[in-house]
Structures are given as C-alpha cells and as structure tokens.
Design an enzyme around this catalytic site. Structure first.
Site, PDB file in Angstrom:
ATOM      1  N   GLY A  10      64.862 -31.192  44.523  1.00 46.11           N
ATOM      2  CA  GLY A  10      64.373 -30.932  43.178  1.00 46.11           C
ATOM      3  C   GLY A  10      65.594 -30.610  42.263  1.00 46.11           C
ATOM      4  O   GLY A  10      66.506 -29.885  42.629  1.00 46.11           O
ATOM      5  N   GLU A 103      68.264 -26.936  50.813  1.00 50.37           N
ATOM      6  CA  GLU A 103      67.881 -26.888  52.235  1.00 50.37           C
ATOM      7  C   GLU A 103      68.286 -28.382  52.979  1.00 50.37           C
ATOM      8  O   GLU A 103      68.950 -28.598  53.901  1.00 50.37           O
ATOM      9  CB  GLU A 103      66.696 -26.411  52.519  1.00 50.37           C
ATOM     10  N   ILE A 126      66.282 -23.460  42.491  1.00 46.32           N
ATOM     11  CA  ILE A 126      65.526 -22.518  41.731  1.00 46.32           C
ATOM     12  C   ILE A 126      65.096 -21.377  42.548  1.00 46.32           C
ATOM     13  O   ILE A 126      64.802 -20.228  42.173  1.00 46.32           O
ATOM     14  CB  ILE A 126      64.665 -22.826  40.824  1.00 46.32           C
ATOM     15  N   ASP A 127      64.648 -21.642  43.994  1.00 45.16           N
ATOM     16  CA  ASP A 127      63.916 -20.759  44.904  1.00 45.16           C
ATOM     17  C   ASP A 127      64.824 -19.747  45.389  1.00 45.16           C
ATOM     18  O   ASP A 127      64.283 -18.698  45.813  1.00 45.16           O
ATOM     19  CB  ASP A 127      63.335 -21.516  46.133  1.00 45.16           C
ATOM     20  N   GLU A 221      53.576 -19.569  44.147  1.00 44.87           N
ATOM     21  CA  GLU A 221      52.779 -20.863  44.712  1.00 44.87           C
ATOM     22  C   GLU A 221      52.406 -20.654  46.122  1.00 44.87           C
ATOM     23  O   GLU A 221      51.485 -21.637  46.939  1.00 44.87           O
ATOM     24  CB  GLU A 221      53.446 -22.248  44.130  1.00 44.87           C
ATOM     25  N   ARG A 265      42.027 -16.294  33.290  1.00 45.83           N
ATOM     26  CA  ARG A 265      42.791 -17.456  33.244  1.00 45.83           C
ATOM     27  C   ARG A 265      43.900 -17.826  34.014  1.00 45.83           C
ATOM     28  O   ARG A 265      44.541 -16.723  34.245  1.00 45.83           O
ATOM     29  CB  ARG A 265      42.926 -17.766  31.724  1.00 45.83           C
ATOM     30  N   HIS A 271      56.965 -27.333  36.346  1.00 43.86           N
ATOM     31  CA  HIS A 271      58.202 -27.816  36.350  1.00 43.86           C
ATOM     32  C   HIS A 271      59.153 -27.295  35.003  1.00 43.86           C
ATOM     33  O   HIS A 271      60.399 -27.443  35.010  1.00 43.86           O
ATOM     34  CB  HIS A 271      58.456 -29.161  36.354  1.00 43.86           C
ATOM     35  N   GLN A 273      60.070 -24.413  34.820  1.00 46.47           N
ATOM     36  CA  GLN A 273      60.772 -23.379  35.288  1.00 46.47           C
ATOM     37  C   GLN A 273      62.152 -24.315  35.609  1.00 46.47           C
ATOM     38  O   GLN A 273      63.266 -23.858  36.077  1.00 46.47           O
ATOM     39  CB  GLN A 273      60.316 -22.966  36.622  1.00 46.47           C
ATOM     40  N   ARG A 274      62.014 -25.553  35.704  1.00 47.21           N
ATOM     41  CA  ARG A 274      63.332 -26.383  36.387  1.00 47.21           C
ATOM     42  C   ARG A 274      63.833 -26.981  35.280  1.00 47.21           C
ATOM     43  O   ARG A 274      64.915 -27.385  35.494  1.00 47.21           O
ATOM     44  CB  ARG A 274      62.968 -27.246  37.354  1.00 47.21           C
TER      45      ARG A 274
HETATM   46  O1  F6P Z   1      62.539 -26.231  45.840  1.00 49.12           O
HETATM   47  C1  F6P Z   1      62.250 -26.327  44.414  1.00 49.12           C
HETATM   48  C2  F6P Z   1      60.869 -26.545  43.943  1.00 49.12           C
HETATM   49  O2  F6P Z   1      60.834 -26.452  42.499  1.00 49.12           O
HETATM   50  C3  F6P Z   1      60.032 -25.685  44.584  1.00 49.12           C
HETATM   51  O3  F6P Z   1      59.768 -24.320  44.096  1.00 49.12           O
HETATM   52  C4  F6P Z   1      58.699 -26.529  44.426  1.00 49.12           C
HETATM   53  O4  F6P Z   1      57.566 -26.009  45.451  1.00 49.12           O
HETATM   54  C5  F6P Z   1      59.188 -27.765  44.677  1.00 49.12           C
HETATM   55  O5  F6P Z   1      60.349 -27.959  44.315  1.00 49.12           O
HETATM   56  C6  F6P Z   1      58.469 -28.887  43.649  1.00 49.12           C
HETATM   57  O6  F6P Z   1      58.943 -29.882  44.174  1.00 49.12           O
HETATM   58  P1  F6P Z   1      58.486 -31.306  43.308  1.00 49.12           P
HETATM   59  O7  F6P Z   1      59.233 -31.447  41.859  1.00 49.12           O
HETATM   60  O8  F6P Z   1      59.183 -32.275  44.104  1.00 49.12           O
HETATM   61  O9  F6P Z   1      57.045 -31.334  43.185  1.00 49.12           O
END
Ligand code: F6P
Length: 342
Positions: A10, A103, A126-127, A221, A265, A271, A273-274
């Site tokens: 990711g 990982e 990010i985790d 999540e 709600r 995403h 967050q990324r």
């Molecule tokens: O490992 C980073 C991460 O953003 C996790 O927090 C999330 O579960 C996963 O990747 C989501 O992955 P993808 O973008 O492949 O759906």
C-alpha cells in the site's frame, strides 16, 4: 555500482522522500547509478524500470504516493518468479536493491536475500505495525488526517445531536485509531487488540449525550465485537493472503442507533489517510531512512533494514523486521479509556 529501487505494498506518504534521499546521497556521496523498478516486485519480475537520477527526484519531497508506482505482487506466488527477478537484475546491470515496503514487501526481500540477492530494506506503512522499528513514516500523516477529520466531525455531530462513528485503517493493529482518537478527543476508541462489548459502547454513547455533547466513536477497521464475526466487505485474499477489511463502522452505527434511539452515521476515512503530502515528521523520518539505507548499501550490509530506535537510525536483520506484528499494548488502551463516555 548500479542500484535498483522499488516501492511495494500500500502506498504511504513519505515514499518519495525516501527515494529522493537514497538517490541524492547515492549519487553525490558514493557516485552510484540508479534504476527505478516500477510497481513493487512486479518491476524486477517483468523487467519494468525507469531512469532514476537527481533530475527525476527533484521536487518530490512533499509529494504523496510514489513516483515508482506500487503493487502487492508476490514473486513467490509466481512460477519461476525468483529466477525471473535474478535474470532481469542481471540484464539491467543491477548489483543491489533498495526495497521500500511493509511486512509483505520486506518478507519477499528477506527470502530473496537468503537466495543470494543483495538487498537492503526500508520499512513503510501507515499502520505502524512493524515490530523492529519504533515508528514507520506515513503513520504520523495518517493520524493527522484522521485527527483533522475528527475535529470537524465534532461540530457537525453536535449540531445534529448525532453519534458519528469514524472508521480508520490500520489492519490488525489499532495504532491509527488510538493516536487519532486520543488527539481528536474521541469518546470511545475501539481497537482490534481488544474485542468490544456493544452494550458498553452504547452506554458510553448515552453518557456522552447526557453531557449535551455528541459522541464520536473511532473504530479501527480490524476491531471486532465480543460476540459474532468481523464484518468483511470482501472475502477475497490478496497475493499475500490478507483479507480486505472494512464495514465494522457501518455495523456499529446501526447497532448504536438501535440501542440508543439517537441517529448515528458512519464516516469511513479509507484511502484519504494514505494520500497527499507527508507531515514534517514523516518527511524527516523518511529522509533519514533513505540516507541510512544507502549507507548500508555502501557498507555492503545486505539483508538489513533501517529502523528507528528512540531518535537513532539503526540497522536490524530483515528476517527480524517482519517476524513480529507490533500491536497496541493494553496499558496504552487503558490510558485512552479514561476519556470514554465523558
Ligand atoms: O497496510 C496499509 C493499509 O492502508 C491498511 O491500513 C489497509 O487495511 C490496507 O492497506 C488497504 O489496502 P488496499 O489499499 O490494498 O485496499
């Protein structure tokens, strides 16, 4: 020496800052040449590369994503994958690799190192769930994005006397939820590390409403209730065997609305967050990791990963880097619990 660089898994704010530091120091201090492999392990597997020099890394420090692209390709799941990688590295005259990933990407790097490929790893996710490093870059950015979202949700929740459930990423570790929840003043935080009791969560929500303020519930999540199964969006597994998480926030909001009689709600940050520009902390950490990685290459210290210990950048064996998932210890959760329901 000619070095290949790749980013896998990711994406994560700060990847470009690592690439920039590796190339800048590699060229100016050590006189190396670089090649960028595209889309994680798919690049060396299929021989997909692009030029990577000082010009290519100018201006990328604040840019989110990765200029090299990423994927979750696992060469060990592909027939003859390792041989193809070795052949493509030889074809392109690549002597060693800098692999930037979490990982899974580093797990592949570990096995390739054992099979004779010269590789140095840089941790990213990010985790923040890699055991061998105190922090990974990208985590601070994700937490800040989630915190800003929570700040905004407080005011709209209060205007409408609603519960707002915020679902954040983190996979099987609750670091993003914990830090964003504490920083954003959440009234309940739910983590994968501890199954939650939905009745207890509803009680916290009721209590918060009694103060004339509206509750914000931050849920990771990967969090699961005491009874019943985790809610999954999709049971398909990726090439590394991970199931796609998500959906717990919606389930929680429905349960809380039914139990409290107050509208609830869900906001799934996903995403967001990324994406986008890294924080100053992540830019500095990513830059220091990049500098540390190219120094390890220069020392011929193969099979190592750079890591943060306190304020120092150290090297650890790649094999140790991916051995243990770093989850939230119970004492950290207890600190946050002081604020639940109030
Ligand atoms: O490992 C980073 C991460 O953003 C996790 O927090 C999330 O579960 C996963 O990747 C989501 O992955 P993808 O973008 O492949 O759906």
């Amino acid at each position: 020496m000619r070095i290949g660089v790749l980013t896998g898994g990711g994406d994560c704010p700060g990847l470009n800052a690592v690439i920039r530091a590796v190339v800048r120091k590699g060229v100016s201090t050590y006189g190396y040449e670089f090649v960028g492999f595209r889309d994680g392990w798919r690049g060396p597997l299929e021989g997909m590369s692009k030029p990577l020099g000082i010009n290519e890394v100018r201006g990328i420090l604040p840019r989110g994503g990765t200029i090299l692209g990423s994927s979750r390709t696992n060469p060990f799941k592909i027939d003859g994958g390792v041989e193809k990688i070795k052949a493509n590295l030889a074809d392109q005259g690549v002597d060693a690799l800098v692999a930037i990933g979490g990982e899974d990407t580093l797990g592949v790097a570990t096995k390739l190192h054992e099979l004779g490929v010269k590789v140095v790893g840089v941790p990213k996710t990010i985790d923040n769930d890699l055991g061998a490093t105190d922090y990974t870059f990208g985590f601070d950015t994700a937490v800040n994005i989630a915190m800003e979202a929570i700040d905004r949700l407080h005011t709209t929740a209060e205007s409408h006397h609603r519960t707002l459930v915020v679902e954040v990423m983190g996979r099987h570790a609750g670091w993003i939820a914990l830090h964003a929840g504490i920083a954003g003043g959440a009234n309940v935080i739910l983590l994968p590390e501890r199954h939650f009791d939905i009745d207890q969560v509803a009680a916290y929500v009721e209590k918060r409403f009694q103060t004339q303020y509206s509750p914000i519930v931050v849920v990771a999540e990967g969090a699961t209730p005491l009874e019943g199964q985790m809610i999954l969006q999709n049971k398909e597994l990726d090439a590394f065997g991970h199931v796609r998480l998500g959906g717990i926030g919606q389930w929680l909001a429905e349960q809380l609305e039914a139990r409290t009689g107050k509208e609830a709600r869900t906001v799934v940050l996903g995403h967001i967050q990324r994406g986008g520009t890294p924080t100053a902390f992540d830019r500095v950490l990513a830059t220091r990791f990049g500098l540390g990685a190219i120094d390890a290459v220069h020392d011929g210290d193969w099979g190592k990963m750079v890591a943060l210990r306190g304020t120092d950048i150290v090297r650890v064996a790649l094999a140790d880097a991916t051995r243990e998932l770093k989850t939230v210890p119970i004492e950290r959760y207890t600190e946050a619990e002081v604020f639940f329901g109030s």
